[in-house]
Design a protein around this motif. Sequence first.
Motif, PDB file in Angstrom:
ATOM      1  N   THR A  30       0.819  -1.216   0.000  1.00  0.00           N
ATOM      2  CA  THR A  30       0.000   0.000   0.000  1.00  0.00           C
ATOM      3  C   THR A  30       0.853   1.267   0.000  1.00  0.00           C
ATOM      4  O   THR A  30       0.347   2.357  -0.246  1.00  0.00           O
ATOM      5  N   GLU A  31       2.147   1.125   0.301  1.00  0.00           N
ATOM      6  CA  GLU A  31       3.023   2.296   0.328  1.00  0.00           C
ATOM      7  C   GLU A  31       3.315   2.788  -1.091  1.00  0.00           C
ATOM      8  O   GLU A  31       3.098   2.085  -2.061  1.00  0.00           O
ATOM      9  N   LEU A  32       3.842   4.003  -1.166  1.00  0.00           N
ATOM     10  CA  LEU A  32       4.190   4.603  -2.453  1.00  0.00           C
ATOM     11  C   LEU A  32       5.315   3.819  -3.123  1.00  0.00           C
ATOM     12  O   LEU A  32       6.280   3.409  -2.475  1.00  0.00           O
ATOM     13  N   GLU A 105      -3.513  12.014  -3.332  1.00  0.00           N
ATOM     14  CA  GLU A 105      -4.786  11.907  -2.620  1.00  0.00           C
ATOM     15  C   GLU A 105      -5.940  11.699  -3.601  1.00  0.00           C
ATOM     16  O   GLU A 105      -6.853  10.896  -3.347  1.00  0.00           O
ATOM     17  N   VAL A 106      -5.885  12.390  -4.739  1.00  0.00           N
ATOM     18  CA  VAL A 106      -6.964  12.276  -5.732  1.00  0.00           C
ATOM     19  C   VAL A 106      -7.007  10.877  -6.333  1.00  0.00           C
ATOM     20  O   VAL A 106      -8.068  10.261  -6.434  1.00  0.00           O
ATOM     21  N   VAL A 107      -5.849  10.333  -6.747  1.00  0.00           N
ATOM     22  CA  VAL A 107      -5.869   9.010  -7.386  1.00  0.00           C
ATOM     23  C   VAL A 107      -6.206   7.903  -6.386  1.00  0.00           C
ATOM     24  O   VAL A 107      -6.721   6.852  -6.767  1.00  0.00           O
ATOM     25  N   ASN A 108      -5.924   8.142  -5.103  1.00  0.00           N
ATOM     26  CA  ASN A 108      -6.287   7.138  -4.105  1.00  0.00           C
ATOM     27  C   ASN A 108      -7.784   7.134  -3.824  1.00  0.00           C
ATOM     28  O   ASN A 108      -8.330   6.107  -3.406  1.00  0.00           O
ATOM     29  N   ARG A 109      -8.464   8.261  -4.061  1.00  0.00           N
ATOM     30  CA  ARG A 109      -9.924   8.312  -3.856  1.00  0.00           C
ATOM     31  C   ARG A 109     -10.699   7.947  -5.110  1.00  0.00           C
ATOM     32  O   ARG A 109     -11.842   7.527  -5.031  1.00  0.00           O
ATOM     33  N   ALA A 110     -10.068   8.120  -6.273  1.00  0.00           N
ATOM     34  CA  ALA A 110     -10.770   7.873  -7.539  1.00  0.00           C
ATOM     35  C   ALA A 110     -10.865   6.373  -7.804  1.00  0.00           C
ATOM     36  O   ALA A 110     -10.059   5.586  -7.296  1.00  0.00           O
ATOM     37  N   PRO A 111     -11.859   5.963  -8.606  1.00  0.00           N
ATOM     38  CA  PRO A 111     -11.916   4.547  -8.995  1.00  0.00           C
ATOM     39  C   PRO A 111     -10.734   4.186  -9.883  1.00  0.00           C
ATOM     40  O   PRO A 111     -10.164   5.041 -10.560  1.00  0.00           O
ATOM     41  N   GLY A 112     -10.368   2.930  -9.884  1.00  0.00           N
ATOM     42  CA  GLY A 112      -9.236   2.474 -10.689  1.00  0.00           C
ATOM     43  C   GLY A 112      -7.973   2.428  -9.865  1.00  0.00           C
ATOM     44  O   GLY A 112      -7.977   2.567  -8.638  1.00  0.00           O
ATOM     45  N   ALA A 113      -6.852   2.235 -10.547  1.00  0.00           N
ATOM     46  CA  ALA A 113      -5.567   2.118  -9.853  1.00  0.00           C
ATOM     47  C   ALA A 113      -5.051   3.494  -9.454  1.00  0.00           C
ATOM     48  O   ALA A 113      -5.216   4.464 -10.197  1.00  0.00           O
ATOM     49  N   PRO A 148       0.283   9.637   1.482  1.00  0.00           N
ATOM     50  CA  PRO A 148      -0.494   8.663   0.701  1.00  0.00           C
ATOM     51  C   PRO A 148       0.400   7.665  -0.029  1.00  0.00           C
ATOM     52  O   PRO A 148       1.556   7.961  -0.357  1.00  0.00           O
ATOM     53  N   GLY A 149      -0.143   6.486  -0.280  1.00  0.00           N
ATOM     54  CA  GLY A 149       0.535   5.508  -1.110  1.00  0.00           C
ATOM     55  C   GLY A 149       0.189   5.724  -2.571  1.00  0.00           C
ATOM     56  O   GLY A 149      -0.279   6.794  -2.971  1.00  0.00           O
ATOM     57  N   GLY A 150       0.385   4.691  -3.371  1.00  0.00           N
ATOM     58  CA  GLY A 150       0.078   4.794  -4.800  1.00  0.00           C
ATOM     59  C   GLY A 150       1.282   4.432  -5.648  1.00  0.00           C
ATOM     60  O   GLY A 150       2.275   3.885  -5.164  1.00  0.00           O
TER      61      GLY A 150
END
Length: 505
Positions: A30-32, A105-113, A148-150
């Motif tokens: 889950t980490e970056l 933060e945005v990509v972690n809340r949005a659907p998808g990867a 955030p991770g990602g």
Amino acid sequence: MAGRIDKPGRLLHRDHEWALLNDFLADPATELRLAIVSGRRRNGKSFLLEALADAVGGLYLTAVQEEGRVPALHRFTETIAAHAGVRPGAMRLDDWRDVLTAALEVVNRAPGAPLIVIDELPYLLQHSPEISGFLQLLYDQSQSGKAPGGRIVLCGSAMSVMTELLSGTKPLRGRAVLDLRLPAFDYRTARTHWGITDPAVALQVDSVLGGAPGYRPLAAGRAPQTEEEFAPWVERTLLDPGRALYSRVEAEFLLREDPRITHRTLYYDVLSAVARGASTPAKVGSMLERSRSAMVAPLEVLESTGYIRKEQDMLKARHPTISVADPVIRFNQLITLPMVDMVERRRGAQVWQSSRPTYHSKILGPHFEETAREWARSFAIDETGLSLGAVGTAEIADPTARTNHEVDLLAMAPGERPQNPRAAIALIGEAKATVQRRGLKDLERLEHIRTLLTDQGHRPDHATLALFSLHGFHPDLIDAAGHRRDVLLVDVGALYGAGPIHGLT
């Protein structure tokens, strides 16, 4: 993270690269995580990464060369806001740490990867070098749950900049799990990409443009399909100053990608000397009336960018040879620049006609030899059953004749190290693009070289003798190959997997 993503149909080849990026996204951590993607301009990096971002619903951000820091911040902010579904102007971010944090933060809340692609990163680093430090900070904080991770992919064409991201004491050293250098298409994939039926014509297109897939949309009209169509096609693409693929403009564009290349006249001179046959720093210096030591740094820069290649002799230590690796630059240095005044007066047809001998001897011939070596590395094992190790070139001394024999292709046995004085040799080959068909005398020359290698202490007893010909073979040679287990005949059709391979019976 994301599950396995099928490669989109619009992506030709790139199976290995797609699999690596899939693994990068599928990592359950889950980490970056960070990835680096680099490669020569027009090799299709952006096309690949846009397809990846589209496939997983990721955020794709790209820098612009002439854009300053503040406009870049605003544009990135608007792109992040659009990805989040926020109305334009509702989000205001004034430094790169806030931009990067908000993007995660945005990509972690949005659907998808939770994927972010930052394309053409070197353009951002020109005005905002602190970005690398902020990425390091976010990465380190993410490992302890404070950020955030990602997944972030950093991409660029300036090879020196992208390589230095992970070097020495740079902030991102040791933090990227993927360092992917995207190559041009191999010659067979390039033929498919261009839609050329005739292998001989495909080889000629490859000799002047190489496998960079980004050239096809820029080429004028349809690709040549016959020998007769090749010359007019060259004249209206590489030799027309009004076209996007005019070789002088393209070569300048490629050289500007590396910030270390500031005195382009010197680099042009070095490239021209190498293209004309200067194969060592001393020979380059002699041709340019400079010292050998003055040539070392420019040659290292050109090698690191991929515009020239340095290959060690397979049998002799400390005996490297230098050649131009980029076909467009080679064409520009040998054909366009020597007659640039005529080219820019729209006399491309006349220039091409007078340059045909140079094209055949300095471009097509060396390119055919390199294609034969690529076939040996990539296809020979599957298509002939031969077991080959390292592949390269060699120079063999012939004391009795007081000469040296240049071997276009020499392959070691699997597991053998080059320059080993007692190495087992698996294949000895010669590649000729001349109009004459190859005959028994060519085979006798290879037999003589095999004997010389034995006399010098090497182990070529079971070496295959391979002849590569652009214009085929005499019937007596084909007949001889049909009765021997140590002879291999490969014409241009066989190189492209479109014709029979003779020999090894």
